[in-house]
Design a protein around this motif. Structure first.
Motif, PDB file in Angstrom:
ATOM      1  N   ASN A 177      86.810  -0.723  46.306  1.00  8.58           N
ATOM      2  CA  ASN A 177      88.081   0.016  46.450  1.00  8.58           C
ATOM      3  C   ASN A 177      88.114   1.159  45.460  1.00  8.58           C
ATOM      4  O   ASN A 177      87.192   1.331  44.665  1.00  8.58           O
ATOM      5  N   GLY A 178      89.180   1.907  45.462  1.00 11.22           N
ATOM      6  CA  GLY A 178      89.295   3.106  44.634  1.00 11.22           C
ATOM      7  C   GLY A 178      89.237   2.793  43.149  1.00 11.22           C
ATOM      8  O   GLY A 178      88.608   3.529  42.372  1.00 11.22           O
ATOM      9  N   VAL A 179      89.846   1.701  42.769  1.00 12.88           N
ATOM     10  CA  VAL A 179      89.865   1.360  41.344  1.00 12.88           C
ATOM     11  C   VAL A 179      88.436   1.087  40.848  1.00 12.88           C
ATOM     12  O   VAL A 179      88.017   1.621  39.818  1.00 12.88           O
ATOM     13  N   GLU A 180      87.696   0.299  41.646  1.00 10.32           N
ATOM     14  CA  GLU A 180      86.316   0.012  41.251  1.00 10.32           C
ATOM     15  C   GLU A 180      85.486   1.285  41.193  1.00 10.32           C
ATOM     16  O   GLU A 180      84.670   1.464  40.299  1.00 10.32           O
ATOM     17  N   ALA A 181      85.753   2.182  42.144  1.00  9.76           N
ATOM     18  CA  ALA A 181      84.991   3.428  42.180  1.00  9.76           C
ATOM     19  C   ALA A 181      85.277   4.275  40.948  1.00  9.76           C
ATOM     20  O   ALA A 181      84.345   4.833  40.341  1.00  9.76           O
ATOM     21  N   LEU A 182      86.563   4.333  40.568  1.00  8.90           N
ATOM     22  CA  LEU A 182      86.912   5.096  39.365  1.00  8.90           C
ATOM     23  C   LEU A 182      86.220   4.505  38.132  1.00  8.90           C
ATOM     24  O   LEU A 182      85.693   5.240  37.279  1.00  8.90           O
ATOM     25  N   ALA A 183      86.207   3.162  38.068  1.00  5.61           N
ATOM     26  CA  ALA A 183      85.574   2.493  36.915  1.00  5.61           C
ATOM     27  C   ALA A 183      84.088   2.832  36.849  1.00  5.61           C
ATOM     28  O   ALA A 183      83.549   3.173  35.796  1.00  5.61           O
ATOM     29  N   THR A 184      83.437   2.769  38.024  1.00  8.33           N
ATOM     30  CA  THR A 184      82.028   3.094  38.082  1.00  8.33           C
ATOM     31  C   THR A 184      81.764   4.509  37.573  1.00  8.33           C
ATOM     32  O   THR A 184      80.853   4.741  36.771  1.00  8.33           O
ATOM     33  N   LEU A 185      82.617   5.453  38.062  1.00  8.01           N
ATOM     34  CA  LEU A 185      82.424   6.856  37.668  1.00  8.01           C
ATOM     35  C   LEU A 185      82.598   7.026  36.162  1.00  8.01           C
ATOM     36  O   LEU A 185      81.815   7.720  35.515  1.00  8.01           O
ATOM     37  N   MET A 229      91.539   1.173  52.345  1.00  2.00           N
ATOM     38  CA  MET A 229      91.047   0.112  51.464  1.00  2.00           C
ATOM     39  C   MET A 229      92.240  -0.505  50.762  1.00  2.00           C
ATOM     40  O   MET A 229      93.247   0.171  50.541  1.00  2.00           O
ATOM     41  N   PRO A 230      92.111  -1.758  50.420  1.00  2.25           N
ATOM     42  CA  PRO A 230      93.195  -2.371  49.638  1.00  2.25           C
ATOM     43  C   PRO A 230      93.160  -1.881  48.182  1.00  2.25           C
ATOM     44  O   PRO A 230      92.212  -1.221  47.776  1.00  2.25           O
ATOM     45  N   LEU A 239      91.205   9.873  45.551  1.00  2.00           N
ATOM     46  CA  LEU A 239      90.951  11.309  45.383  1.00  2.00           C
ATOM     47  C   LEU A 239      91.984  11.944  44.468  1.00  2.00           C
ATOM     48  O   LEU A 239      91.665  12.815  43.659  1.00  2.00           O
ATOM     49  N   GLU A 240      93.239  11.506  44.618  1.00  2.21           N
ATOM     50  CA  GLU A 240      94.280  12.051  43.742  1.00  2.21           C
ATOM     51  C   GLU A 240      94.019  11.710  42.286  1.00  2.21           C
ATOM     52  O   GLU A 240      94.175  12.537  41.388  1.00  2.21           O
ATOM     53  N   ALA A 241      93.595  10.455  42.055  1.00  2.00           N
ATOM     54  CA  ALA A 241      93.278  10.044  40.683  1.00  2.00           C
ATOM     55  C   ALA A 241      92.021  10.767  40.180  1.00  2.00           C
ATOM     56  O   ALA A 241      91.953  11.189  39.028  1.00  2.00           O
ATOM     57  N   TYR A 242      91.047  10.910  41.086  1.00  2.53           N
ATOM     58  CA  TYR A 242      89.771  11.551  40.743  1.00  2.53           C
ATOM     59  C   TYR A 242      89.987  12.983  40.240  1.00  2.53           C
ATOM     60  O   TYR A 242      89.331  13.435  39.311  1.00  2.53           O
ATOM     61  N   GLN A 243      90.980  13.670  40.879  1.00  2.26           N
ATOM     62  CA  GLN A 243      91.256  15.054  40.481  1.00  2.26           C
ATOM     63  C   GLN A 243      91.631  15.146  39.005  1.00  2.26           C
ATOM     64  O   GLN A 243      91.425  16.160  38.370  1.00  2.26           O
ATOM     65  N   HIS A 244      92.242  14.092  38.478  1.00  3.17           N
ATOM     66  CA  HIS A 244      92.683  14.110  37.080  1.00  3.17           C
ATOM     67  C   HIS A 244      91.670  13.486  36.122  1.00  3.17           C
ATOM     68  O   HIS A 244      91.921  13.361  34.936  1.00  3.17           O
ATOM     69  N   LEU A 245      90.553  13.108  36.678  1.00  7.14           N
ATOM     70  CA  LEU A 245      89.542  12.437  35.849  1.00  7.14           C
ATOM     71  C   LEU A 245      88.706  13.480  35.091  1.00  7.14           C
ATOM     72  O   LEU A 245      88.137  14.378  35.700  1.00  7.14           O
ATOM     73  N   PRO A 246      88.633  13.323  33.742  1.00  8.41           N
ATOM     74  CA  PRO A 246      87.867  14.334  32.966  1.00  8.41           C
ATOM     75  C   PRO A 246      86.377  13.997  32.944  1.00  8.41           C
ATOM     76  O   PRO A 246      85.892  13.367  32.004  1.00  8.41           O
ATOM     77  N   LEU A 247      85.667  14.408  33.978  1.00  5.08           N
ATOM     78  CA  LEU A 247      84.235  14.081  34.034  1.00  5.08           C
ATOM     79  C   LEU A 247      83.397  15.321  33.778  1.00  5.08           C
ATOM     80  O   LEU A 247      83.626  16.366  34.376  1.00  5.08           O
ATOM     81  N   PRO A 248      82.388  15.211  32.926  1.00  8.30           N
ATOM     82  CA  PRO A 248      81.565  16.382  32.606  1.00  8.30           C
ATOM     83  C   PRO A 248      80.716  16.852  33.792  1.00  8.30           C
ATOM     84  O   PRO A 248      80.482  18.050  33.938  1.00  8.30           O
ATOM     85  N   GLN A 249      80.307  15.900  34.672  1.00 13.14           N
ATOM     86  CA  GLN A 249      79.403  16.322  35.754  1.00 13.14           C
ATOM     87  C   GLN A 249      80.102  16.417  37.115  1.00 13.14           C
ATOM     88  O   GLN A 249      79.472  16.352  38.163  1.00 13.14           O
TER      89      GLN A 249
END
Lengths: 139, 767
Positions: free
Chosen positions: A38-46, A67-68, A76-86
């Motif tokens: 799900n999205g939470v797991e994906a964010l954690a992985t990233l 997804m649940p 995607l909304e959360a991802y936009q705010h994620l500070p990722l270098p790559q």
């Protein structure tokens, strides 16, 4: 063909994940396949894999919509705010079960590279590689 | 009488003057008085001569507003002082009533005072001339030509003044003396000359000066006076004369006195004429007569009108009844002479009549109803309009009466039908209402009363209906009803209304105008039904439809994932199977069957998706689509099937006008119909399909005729997932889609089927 370093599959359906893994492995698309349910797991992985020094940050995310816990849109909304270098190098392709207007309207505003109808096939994978990674599956 | 003694022959003439004259000494003693003066003042000569004028005419002390005496005295003094004539404005100066001592008779005068000068130019006498305008002023009141009358009176006064002034002050009076049997002008004073300014009179015989008089009555009169010596007076005699020698003849009216002149022996030797022209007065009176003529004309018209005209006097007798009135009452004109109002109107007895009569003189009485009684005693209802009017100075009352028996009967019938309507309405289960043209409540039925919880409609009317309407629809309802009434349009509105238990219920109220037989608006009559449940059911249905839509969408969406997985797993499994197993007897057929099942599953889902899309697409973009192009495209798409079946295709749509429709949808329609015709072909016949079109009223009809299978039932044919023939591949979705697409733009689809011959589909597009 040079394999992609890492591909992240985000889908809650284990059968789908199994089939996609089977396909991508058979086609030899990536060095590493990571699955998030799900999205939470994906964010954690990233957050874990995409540090300044890491080399296993996914370059392609194949994202399911429904997804649940956290669905594709919320992710995607959360991802936009994620500070990722790559972040610039990450390509997100949305997988849907229908090319329904209702779904397409919603994702148009989001930071995705494309939408692909499920199920994945060799042709669809090849197209993604050609468009976003300038490479091609061997005949 | 020193002045008159100078002209002793003129004293009888003075007395006989047609005008009213008084000759006064400077100290205002009466020296001479004309007969006319005596007549208008109701006095005798012997009571006046030698008396002080204001002793003789003391003035009416009961009319303080009339300063007759004072103003007259002032005028006398002015003339005595200035030696100039003075004309006074009209005066009220009542005269003593000789029959009733101490009382006065109303008189209004137009007085004129002239000085009579002696040889030295001193005032020796006063000539007081009056014109009695009492009657004239009264006439004015009802003839409404006061101005003209006043002018006439003034002119008359002026004329007299001129004549008398000339007679007594400046020159001999307007007298002519004709001498001898030939009537030679011996004297014709300047006043006479003024009447005939162009005629040289003195010395000429009458007929020489006025040859036109030869055939007039004047000559016989003169002869009569001359031969008998008797004075002859003519009033307003018309004579055609020329004012100038050789001038045009004109009608001149004279009031004249012809008096014999006698010589010393008493024998008649001439005729003195005082000829006083009254042409203007006669003309004025003719005006009055013309008014009478108008009255006659009124009578003429009244005689011919449809309704009775009734002219009544103050004593309740009839001054005039037109033939209709006589006919309505059953009397002859002679019988009507003795008739009085109470005889024909049982309500208008004397007291009531007197009041009405007095009121009618003040104002018009608006139409009212009363009863009239015929000669035979039959009493009938009438509607009467009345007004007062003056005729010959007498108050009258004019009434126009209309028999309203029929009208009453109609109203009674109306009441009866209304009563019947109410009985019926009260028995009806729905709410029924009637309003006045001003939208106020006239009636509500028992069911309505029960709904609002009231006992009678007066309570409802008193509360005014908008107070029962839900506040959100109150203005809308009032506006809708009043504008419907204004336009005489049908009224139909859904609104909420408070029930007796306080709950607002949705009502569908409908009503229309109702008219009286004469076309006048009676009001609006209508009904209302409680549609609360219906509305709720509708809302539920709408919700259910939305839910169904969502369900189909979700189902198609959620079913796709697992079927994709099954397909994926099937492929994965196939690849895992060893060649030995794959070649085993039933493995491949089973795998193929699984794949077939998966394909059909996917197709069904695709159709469901299509339907969802179609239902969302209520307003697809329409354009002008050429049928020829679409049919050709579809034919090419279906070419393999056409060739396979050896079908014979007859396409006749070249002359069709373009259809306003979505191009994609038109393609779907044609595709479905043509592919169906091919799919459902008769196994024993070569398919023969004819596509044509025709214009029909406001429709453009596409016709697809085949010779295939038959036995269709229309209602089921177009249902979702309906297939009538089991042996043919198909999802049963095509015709449902076609129907939807066509109906979405207001079109329709029909089918005709003949056993053993095939089916014909008609798709009608609104042109």
């Amino acid at each position: 063909m040079q394999k992609l370093p890492s591909v992240l599959l985000v889908d809650d359906d284990s059968t789908t994940n199994f089939l996609h893994q089977l396909l991508l492995n058979r086609l030899g698309v990536a060095e590493q396949l990571v699955v998030a349910e799900n999205g939470v797991e994906a964010l954690a992985t990233l957050t874990q894999t995409c540090t300044a020094t890491s080399t296993n940050c996914p370059v392609l995310i194949l994202l399911d919509v429904n997804m649940p816990i956290m669905n594709g849109i919320e992710f995607l909304e959360a991802y936009q705010h994620l500070p990722l270098p790559q972040k610039q190098a990450i390509v997100i392709v949305m997988l849907t079960t229908s090319l329904n207007a209702r779904d397409l309207d919603r994702v148009q505003e989001l930071p995705i590279a494309g939408v692909v109808n499920k199920p994945l096939t060799r042709e669809k994978v090849n197209t993604i590689l050609q468009v976003h990674f300038q490479r091609e599956l061997p005949q | 009488m020193p002045a008159l003694s100078a002209l002793p022959a003129l004293l009888p003439l003075f007395n006989a003057l047609p005008g009213a004259h008084l000759l006064l000494s400077p100290d205002l003693l009466i020296e001479a008085v004309s007969d006319a003066y005596l007549a208008v003042t109701l006095t005798q000569r012997e009571n006046l001569l030698g008396r002080y004028v204001f002793d003789a005419f003391p003035g009416n002390p009961q009319t303080p507003e009339a300063h007759g005496v004072r103003t007259l005295l002032a005028s006398f003094r002015q003339v005595l002082a200035t030696g100039q004539p003075h004309e006074m404005p009209p005066q009220r100066c009542d005269v003593p009533d000789p029959d009733h001592p101490g009382q006065f008779v109303e008189r209004c005068w137009l007085p004129h005072n002239s000085p009579v000068l002696d040889a030295h130019g001193c005032v020796s006498q006063l000539l007081h001339t009056v014109v009695d305008i009492t009657a004239a002023l009264r006439d004015e009141a009802h003839l409404h030509d006061s101005h003209a009358r006043e002018q006439t009176a003034l002119a008359e006064a002026e004329h007299q003044r001129q004549q008398l002034h000339t007679l007594f002050a400046e020159a001999p009076a307007p007298i002519a003396i004709l001498a001898g049997p030939d009537f030679v002008f011996q004297l014709a004073n300047s006043a006479s000359q003024r009447i005939f300014p162009g005629q040289g009179l003195v010395g000429n015989a009458l007929l020489t000066a006025f040859p036109e008089l030869a055939d007039t009555p004047i000559l016989p009169i003169l002869n009569g006076v001359y031969s008998t010596g008797e004075t002859f007076v003519v009033q307003e005699m018309p004579v055609m004369m020329a004012r100038y020698a050789g001038g045009a003849l004109e009608e001149i009216h004279f009031t004249a006195t012809y008096q014999a002149r006698r010589d010393e022996q008493g024998a008649v030797d001439g005729v003195m004429i005082f000829a006083y022209e009254v042409t203007d007065q006669v003309k004025a009176r003719r005006g009055v007569e013309e008014n009478r003529e108008e009255l006659r004309r009124f009578q003429f018209m009244a005689d011919r009108v449809r309704d009775p005209f009734i002219l009544m006097r103050a004593d309740a007798t009839f001054a005039y009844l037109n033939p209709k009135a006589l006919e309505a009452w059953g009397y002859t004109a002679d019988e009507a002479l003795h008739l009085r109002v109470p005889d024909v109107d049982p309500i208008f007895q004397d007291d009531v009549f007197r009041q009405a009569f007095a009121r009618a003189q003040q104002e018009n009485i608006p139409p009212f109803e009363t009863l009239h009684k015929r000669k035979d005693g039959y009493i009938f209802p009438v509607e009467v309009s009345m007004g007062g009017l003056l005729l010959s100075g007498q108050p009258h009352m004019l009434a126009i009466a209309r028999d309203i028996t029929e009208q009453k009967r109609t109203i009674d019938a109306l009441r009866e039908s209304e009563a019947r309507f109410r009985t019926m309405a009260d028995a009806a289960p729905s709410l029924m209402w009637a309003v006045h043209p001003d939208a106020s409540v006239r009636y509500i039925n028992r069911a309505f009363l029960n709904f609002v919880g009231l006992d009678d409609e007066q309570q409802y009317a008193a509360l005014s209906w908008p107070s029962y309407v839900h506040p959100e629809e109150r203005d809308l309802t009032a506006h809708a009803l009043t504008s419907a009434i204004r336009n005489r349009a049908l009224y139909s509105l859904e609104h909420r209304m408070r029930r007796h238990d306080g709950e607002y219920r949705w009502l569908l109220a409908q009503g229309g105008p109702s008219y009286y037989p004469n076309g006048e608006l009676y009001g609006y009559v209508g009904s209302a039904i409680d549609i609360t449940e219906l509305k709720q059911a509708n809302e539920q249905l709408t919700r259910a439809n939305v839910d169904l839509d969502n369900f189909i969408y979700t189902a198609s969406h959620d079913l796709k994932a697992p079927i994709s997985n099954i397909e994926g797993l099937l492929h994965a499994l196939t690849q895992q199977l060893s060649p030995t197993i794959q070649q085993a007897a039933l493995v491949q057929p089973i795998l193929d069957m699984i794949q077939g099942a998966v394909d059909r599953f996917k197709q069904t889902i695709d159709h469901l998706t299509d339907i969802t899309k179609l239902q969302q697409e209520y307003t697809p973009t329409t354009e002008q689509v050429e049928l020829t192009t679409v049919v050709e495209d579809v034919r090419l798409d279906l070419l393999p099937l056409i060739e396979e079946t050896g079908a014979h295709l007859e396409i006749d749509v070249a002359d069709c006008p373009a259809i306003t429709f979505s191009a994609k949808n038109l393609r779907s329609v044609v595709y479905n119909l043509l592919s169906n015709a091919l799919k459902y072909r008769h196994p024993d016949r070569v398919p023969h399909i004819r596509i044509s079109c025709r214009c029909e009223a406001s429709w453009l009809v596409l016709r697809v005729q085949d010779n295939g299978l038959d036995g269709v039932q229309q209602t089921k044919l177009f249902g979702m997932f309906r297939r009538l023939h089991t042996h043919v591949e198909g999802s049963g979705i095509g015709l449902y889609m076609v129907k939807k697409m066509v109906e979405n733009v207001g079109g329709k689809i029909e089918v005709e089927s003949q056993i053993g011959l095939g089916s014909t589909f008609f798709v009608s597009f609104p042109a």
